[in-house]
Design an enzyme around this catalytic site. Structure first.
Site: not given
Length: 537
Positions: A191, A393, A101-102, A244-249, A189, A74
């Protein structure tokens, strides 16, 4: 997979936290830009990981059946009066804790050690020496000399009682532990990819220390999510989905459709800021490829009239989000009259959308409001179903593949919910939308022709409110500037700009200035995220 209870708008009551179906690693977020990467690295080990704000209650944490807790980094100092608050009892829950870290400084400060400003700030690559005599389980199998990524201005100068130092750099403490209390902490870090042995260190914590099983899979997510939606919606409940026509929706719609079938009606809205011919192309894909029940609504004039004269990016996002919900309310009324009561709204909200729209420190830390999150009105009539809200994603694409969805839909590059409105800097007008649609179509066409489309996270055009002098056909021109943006990313949280081949850039530039009347200059964006964002607004 556990489903997190998020704050809901008025009129859409939040659910109580559910008991997790699987083990998890809970990451408490103290505001680091790298926090989501911790969750990603854990999930790559097939262990579910969820990020909660550092202010999360013990009951909320326990609701995820954690086998371990990670305290993130942080930007604050633990000794500041406005340091992010967290319940100190999280260190006494009887399960392994890893501070990063923090997180290390929080542990030291909370348990009676001392944290002070470091004489020399460490940022970037650093060499760490591990004390092999300590036989630390966190560093099992790792080399005694490690190259890591540091980002801190404070250091733990006195350790709490019972803690041993297990690694150092030439400047400061790099790791400490208290095996009896089951607490480990590193100043670097693990990650980020810059820490070469970081994935191995996290693997040690997750499996050797926490004893996780590594049984979280896409198919289990699908089965549990479908069962959860069935229970939530009920036998006769109906839902509409914001497509929306995208992948997610699309993936969200297929998941819900698998749960409730034709009781789901998908609504695809032309908001006036879609890509060229997108309204017709998406309708064909969703009906023919996915077999979804689709209601297509052309509300382009409605949206553009609301956006007239608006230049502030946040206002544009909120206007578009608010209009979306208003359209859905109206369409749900029509569906209700035809089919019966509708009470649920499905959205393809992802984890990065949620994180970038919120902050552990309050509004000052918010990056930008996503229309799926911050654009929801307080008096929304519909209750939310967001089956992908805890996913990244690439995880969504894997879920879609297991659902049997075609690559033509799954491999589409991300497209923002507010559409071209956040790629038109300044006022959004019909003429500017038309200019950007033509320029963006050229970018997509040439990127695909070069075989780069699926190798790049996002590639698109941005219309700038900058006009400059040019010469075309021996005549002076005074027209807009177009910026080209192409980035590599894993999940949208961080991104690096792509060095597109010069020949591809040449073709794009030549075609835009030749074919798009109103643009006479093309520039290339070479900014990574951070410090920039992927979208310009």
């Amino acid at each position: 997979m556990p489903t997190k209870a998020h704050p809901a708008p008025k009129g859409a009551p939040a659910e109580a936290p559910k008991k997790a179906a699987h083990q998890s690693i809970v990451v408490l977020d103290f505001g680091s830009q790298y926090t989501q990467l911790i969750a990603r690295r854990i999930r790559e080990l097939k262990v579910f990981s969820v990020v909660l704000p550092c202010t999360a209650s013990l009951d909320e944490i326990k609701g995820y059946s954690p086998v371990g807790i990670i305290l993130s980094g942080g930007p604050s100092s633990v000794y500041d009066a406005d340091a992010p608050p967290a319940d100190a009892r999280v260190l006494d829950m009887g399960m392994p804790v890893l501070g990063v870290c923090y997180g290390l400084q929080f542990i030291a400060h909370t348990l009676g050690g001392k944290v002070s400003p470091a004489p020399k700030r460490e940022y970037g690559h650093a060499d760490v020496t591990v004390d092999a005599s300590k036989s630390s389980r966190l560093f099992t199998g790792l080399p005694s000399q490690m190259s890591v990524w540091m980002s801190h201005g404070d250091e733990a100068v006195e350790l709490p009682a019972g803690f041993d130092p297990v690694a150092r750099t030439s400047n400061a403490l790099a790791a400490m532990e208290n095996e009896e209390r089951r607490i480990w902490a590193v100043q670097f870090h693990p990650e980020v990819h810059h820490t070469r042995e970081g994935a191995a260190l996290l693997k040690n914590f997750v499996f050797n220390i926490c004893g996780a099983r590594g049984d979280w899979t896409p198919q289990q997510f699908i089965d549990e999510t479908v069962a959860d939606i069935k229970k939530k919606v009920g036998e006769g409940g109906r839902a509409i989905c914001a497509l929306s026509g995208g992948v997610d929706s699309a993936v969200a719609a297929v998941l819900v459709h698998r749960a409730i079938g034709d009781r789901l009606t998908c609504i695809f809205v032309n908001n006036g800021v879609l890509r060229k011919d997108e309204f017709n192309k998406v309708q064909k894909n969703l009906r023919e490829k996915l077999g979804l029940q689709l209601d297509a609504v052309d509300a382009s004039q409605r949206f553009l009239s609301k956006l007239a004269g608006v230049t502030d990016p946040e206002k544009k996002r909120k206007i578009i989000g608010g209009e979306f919900i208003a359209v859905f309310d109206e369409e749900s009324e029509k569906i209700r009259k035809q089919q019966g009561h509708v009470e649920w709204l499905v959205q393809g909200t992802l984890y990065p959308d949620v994180i970038e729209s919120s902050s552990v420190r309050g509004p000052s830390q918010t990056i930008k409001t996503h229309h799926n999150v911050g654009g929801l009105p307080e008096n929304m009539k519909l209750k939310l179903i967001e089956p992908l809200r805890d996913l990244f994603k690439d995880e969504v694409r894997r879920i879609g593949k297991d659902l049997g969805m075609p690559d033509e839909i799954l491999q589409r590059q991300p497209f923002p919910g507010p559409g071209l409105a956040v790629r038109i800097l300044g006022e959004v007008t019909p003429d500017r939308v038309a200019l950007l649609q033509e320029a963006d179509e050229i970018v997509v066409t040439e990127i695909k022709a070069a075989g780069l489309y699926q190798k790049i996270w996002q590639s698109f055009a941005v219309l700038l409110p900058v006009m400059s002098v040019g010469v075309m056909g021996d005549q002076r021109t005074y027209a807009y500037t177009c910026a080209i943006r192409a980035v590599h990313s894993e999940d949208g949280m961080t991104a690096d700009w792509v060095p597109l081949p010069h020949e591809v850039l040449r073709k794009i530039s030549s075609r835009i200035v030749s074919e798009v009347h109103g643009i006479n200059r093309v520039v290339y964006d070479v900014t990574s995220k951070p410090p920039g964002t992927i979208e310009w607004e």
